[in-house]
Enzyme design. Sequence first.
Site: not given
Length: 751
Positions: A35, A81, A125
């Site tokens: 991470r 992931h 979007y």
Amino acid sequence: MANILNEKDHIVEAPFAKALSDRYLSYALSTIMSRSLPDVRDGLKPVHRRLLYAMQLLKLDPKAGFKKCARVVGDVIGKYHPHGDQSVYDALVRLAQDFSVRYPLIDGQGNFGNIDGDNAAAMRYTEARLTEVAKALMEGLDEDSVDFRTTYDGEEREPTVLPANFPNLLANGAQGIAVGMATSIPPHNVAEICDALIALIELRLGERSYMNTAQLVSRIPGPDFPTGGIIVETQENIIQAYETGKGSVRLRARWEKEEEARGLYHVVVTEIPYMVQKSKLIEKIADLIADKKLPILADVRDESDENIRLVLEPKNRNVDPAILMESLFKLTDLETRISINMNVLDKDQTPRVMSLKEVLEAFLDHRQDVLVRRSKHRLAKIEHRMEILGGYLIAYLNLDEVIRIIREEDHPKEELIKAFKLTDVQAEAILNMRLRSLRKLEEMEIRNEYDALKEEKTELEALLSSDQKQWRSIMEDTKEMKKLHGKNTALGKRRSDFQDAPEIEDVPLEAMIEKEPITVICSQKGWVRAMKGHVSPEEEIKFKDGDGPKFRFHAYTTDKLLAFATNGKFFTIGADKLPGGRGHGEPMRLMIDLDASEDFVAFLPYVAGQRVMVASTAGRGFVAETDNLIASTRGGKQVMNVKGDIKAHSAKPITEDHDAVAVLGDNRKMLIFKLEELPTMNRGQGVLLQRYKDGGMSDYKLFKEEDGISWTMGGDSGRVRTETDLLPWLGKRGNAGRLVPRGFPQRKSFD
């Protein structure tokens, strides 16, 4: 019941501490490796690497069309992931923000946020595709250049690291907080990184004999932030940070002075420090103006469009712009300190802090490994193709026999191998050959291709057998990278400049606080306030029931105030920090750290260069300079040493007219001596002022000897009596003195 019993059979008893530590260690390793820390080779964390790889499989090349970010995020969390979609989308957005990443890896279309701190639009979007920099990171990914591993569900494969034909770790930097460790690597200029890489390659080629951190810093002078700014850090500190892998640099906003009519001007900030949100910065400046903590600044306006333009209007034309900006640098994020902590995962996935040289060498080692693996992969492809072409040529030379075998034999493959001593691959290729390829022209093309492949094979074999040739090849790639991202390009131009540390280090307090007259009021119970203006002594001041006046004096909001306590400590309070005079104020103990058993015995404004006389109830005292009484902490500064029942009595300022001291004991004896007999000390219990058989000191007074000594008469008459014949009480310091003059008040004090 059977299932429950089966689960109980798998219960393992273990000490709680060991079980907890084992699981926490697993969590810590997962956080560090999967991470938070980037890989030193490609400078990416797993989520970034998986994003780029998924986008490549979606064929989102720089010249291709865009795809919805929701599609990209869906592929990433579904295949590679297994984390939340919002965290993956946030990582995608950051890679597309040109104010967050020095060399964006993703080309975004739509609202991807802004430097004001506004969030990006929802992933449904926005659209994205890869940039040329991202393509360079994945160059040769399908040529066995890096290792692959299975994904979390075992259905797909993903690269463990990218080939990285781009120094992404230093170019784009990295930020991360793991368990017990963190990383903070600022971005740098690629052209400068290439210069340093070329120098290290020359060292490996034997063209240089030595290369230390200072020589590398001459090529990489420091970070280069996407938002620009000015780095005001000494080269010695930068070299030290790159040598150890830990340090920091000071980064300031870029500003300029714009002249206006009639001698007026305003300051325009055109670049702000890295990772500073413009909206919060403006809000902080506006709060300073509203709180009158920066009275030399009148207003701030945001006139930014795609370029930053913050307009700062000074209070008047006499304000020095350098003083104004120094004030803002100290009070706002117009100046920040960027930490450097090059904590990364090495090629063995071990976290460690690397120096600048170690990071560059790790990148070069990775590039050599990628070059060797790609060359071997290409060599295997060439050998396979040459084997097939060799079979084609044999087929052309014996075309009629080949056709016959294929037409007549039941097992043509085995017969071809037997007749012409072909390999299995060659025989299979001949059988799969199209009829249109049986042209004379095709034979010539095969021979030309064969010769070209043979020449390339020779070159690859020479490359694989020579470290010198490998480093020459890597150097050419590095020079090409520098050409693509040179300082003469729009993306490669250095954005952060360097300047010497500013000469104006201490901004005067008057520049930070608006100077206004105030009257400081402190009650007997320690409640303090500041009334606007210099209130006349005749004006009545209200206090809480049971409380009354103790200290009252005129000052200014720019003054420092000195409070002297019975424990012998001086405390410093800024006059601008006092509460207003509309109410009863606030307890002074909220502003300083003073025990409840102690009290205040003096409260006065600080005057630079002034002297004060301090004394204790034991009849000891000395002269102290106010410059040595300033306390830097809430805990105060010990000036007079007291112990047991002895307490500090008071501190009184000394003027130029004062030349004598009158000391009054509890026994009503008074002694007058020369002020010059008192020593000047920084700290101590002082010298003996008056000797007592019983009791201690009641009061003392500083005065001018030729004017005589005065005291206030008792009652409410306000009459003052002056004694000019001082001879009976004059003596040396430390004497017992004589009884006070007839008519002296019974209160045992001069005031």
